[in-house]
Design a protein around this motif. Structure first.
Motif, PDB file in Angstrom:
ATOM      1  N   ARG A  91       0.849  -1.196   0.000  1.00 52.84           N
ATOM      2  CA  ARG A  91       0.000   0.000   0.000  1.00 52.84           C
ATOM      3  C   ARG A  91       0.881   1.240   0.000  1.00 52.84           C
ATOM      4  O   ARG A  91       1.960   1.266   0.597  1.00 52.84           O
ATOM      5  CB  ARG A  91      -0.934   0.050   1.211  1.00 52.84           C
ATOM      6  N   THR A 138      -0.965  -6.995   4.964  1.00 53.72           N
ATOM      7  CA  THR A 138      -1.533  -8.323   4.765  1.00 53.72           C
ATOM      8  C   THR A 138      -2.496  -8.303   3.577  1.00 53.72           C
ATOM      9  O   THR A 138      -2.954  -7.244   3.133  1.00 53.72           O
ATOM     10  CB  THR A 138      -2.298  -8.791   6.014  1.00 53.72           C
ATOM     11  N   SER A 139      -2.813  -9.482   3.102  1.00 52.89           N
ATOM     12  CA  SER A 139      -3.735  -9.595   1.965  1.00 52.89           C
ATOM     13  C   SER A 139      -5.134  -9.117   2.315  1.00 52.89           C
ATOM     14  O   SER A 139      -5.942  -8.829   1.427  1.00 52.89           O
ATOM     15  CB  SER A 139      -3.794 -11.050   1.482  1.00 52.89           C
ATOM     16  N   ARG A 140      -5.415  -9.007   3.611  1.00 54.44           N
ATOM     17  CA  ARG A 140      -6.747  -8.568   4.043  1.00 54.44           C
ATOM     18  C   ARG A 140      -6.867  -7.048   4.131  1.00 54.44           C
ATOM     19  O   ARG A 140      -7.965  -6.527   4.325  1.00 54.44           O
ATOM     20  CB  ARG A 140      -7.081  -9.179   5.413  1.00 54.44           C
ATOM     21  N   HIS A 141      -5.751  -6.352   4.012  1.00 60.14           N
ATOM     22  CA  HIS A 141      -5.793  -4.891   4.127  1.00 60.14           C
ATOM     23  C   HIS A 141      -6.560  -4.303   2.945  1.00 60.14           C
ATOM     24  O   HIS A 141      -6.279  -4.647   1.785  1.00 60.14           O
ATOM     25  CB  HIS A 141      -4.376  -4.323   4.176  1.00 60.14           C
ATOM     26  N   PRO A 142      -7.508  -3.400   3.189  1.00 60.32           N
ATOM     27  CA  PRO A 142      -8.329  -2.873   2.092  1.00 60.32           C
ATOM     28  C   PRO A 142      -7.540  -2.072   1.061  1.00 60.32           C
ATOM     29  O   PRO A 142      -7.987  -1.934  -0.089  1.00 60.32           O
ATOM     30  CB  PRO A 142      -9.362  -1.990   2.805  1.00 60.32           C
ATOM     31  N   TRP A 170      -1.876  -6.402  -4.725  1.00 60.22           N
ATOM     32  CA  TRP A 170      -1.009  -7.547  -5.034  1.00 60.22           C
ATOM     33  C   TRP A 170       0.178  -7.095  -5.878  1.00 60.22           C
ATOM     34  O   TRP A 170       0.027  -6.336  -6.837  1.00 60.22           O
ATOM     35  CB  TRP A 170      -1.823  -8.593  -5.790  1.00 60.22           C
TER      36      TRP A 170
END
Length: 235
Positions: free
Chosen positions: A114, A126-130, A134
């Motif tokens: 990000r 993390t992959s869950r961060h809005p 990728w």
């Protein structure tokens, strides 16, 4: 005109070898590659100093980085080249010198990145961060220099996130030489008093894409800055 190192020029496509310490784009009154190239075009084509020059910028290079930087001379060409970057059909290869000895001969580094709001830096999340996007690169070791505790990598980007190479290498313990922003303690190249002018060992070596006005692929390679020769020798 001699200040601009032209690597490729054909129709609306212009590729230059960007030096370190220069922004790609900047507000009026601040030096940038866009303004330097516009001045080059005005002089070469004998246009008046106040002549309006269109210059599209399909991609960017970080201020301390060097190498292949593409410009488009009209809107249609800029749009077609930009679409190739968005579709990931552009081949981009970077040469990087990093601190530490990378053990594997080749590999893939995958993260979610990000851009930090209001700051000129990115971070891994993390992959869950809005806001995480990728990010993937492929690397190959070109050489290791144990006496200098550094590794020479060739990197091919699948994605083009802000500071992607710098962040992904440093997060694995291999910061780019000279890149104090991401943890390097090893100086690289000329150490100007103004830290913004100091180079890092990140070089856009090769770029390949389809010519925006013809059905053929074009490519170019950017020679290395002299600072690299102290480590890798002649290339």
């Amino acid at each position: 005109m001699s200040m601009i190192d032209i690597l490729y020029s054909d129709g609306p496509v212009l590729i230059v070898n960007k030096p370190s310490g220069v922004l790609v784009q900047a507000p009026p009154g601040i030096d940038s590659m866009v303004e330097q190239v516009k001045a080059y075009i005005r002089k070469k084509e004998e246009k008046p100093a106040d002549a309006n020059i269109y210059l599209g910028v399909p991609h960017r290079l970080d201020r301390p980085a060097t190498g292949c930087l593409t410009f488009a001379r009209h809107v249609r060409a800029a749009k077609r080249i930009s679409e190739q970057f968005q579709m990931r059909t552009v081949v981009k290869k970077y040469w990087v010198l990093v601190s530490g000895i990378v053990p594997e001969e080749r590999g893939d580094w995958e993260d979610f990145i990000r851009k930090v709001d209001g700051e000129a830096r990115s971070e891994i999340v993390t992959s869950r961060h809005p806001e995480g996007r990728w990010s993937l690169l492929h690397y190959t070791v070109k050489a290791r220099f144990p006496e200098r505790n550094c590794t020479w990598l060739e990197i091919e980007l699948e994605t083009g996130r802000t500071h992607q190479i710098r962040l992904q290498t440093s997060s694995r313990g291999f910061p780019v030489l000279g890149d104090t922003q991401y943890g390097s303690t090893v100086p690289f190249g000329e150490q100007f008093e103004d830290e913004r002018l100091r180079p890092i060992a990140l070089h856009s070596r090769y770029i390949e894409f389809r010519h925006p006005m013809r059905d053929e692929r074009i490519s170019t390679t950017a020679p290395l800055p002299s600072a690299w020769g102290e480590i890798v020798g002649e290339v």
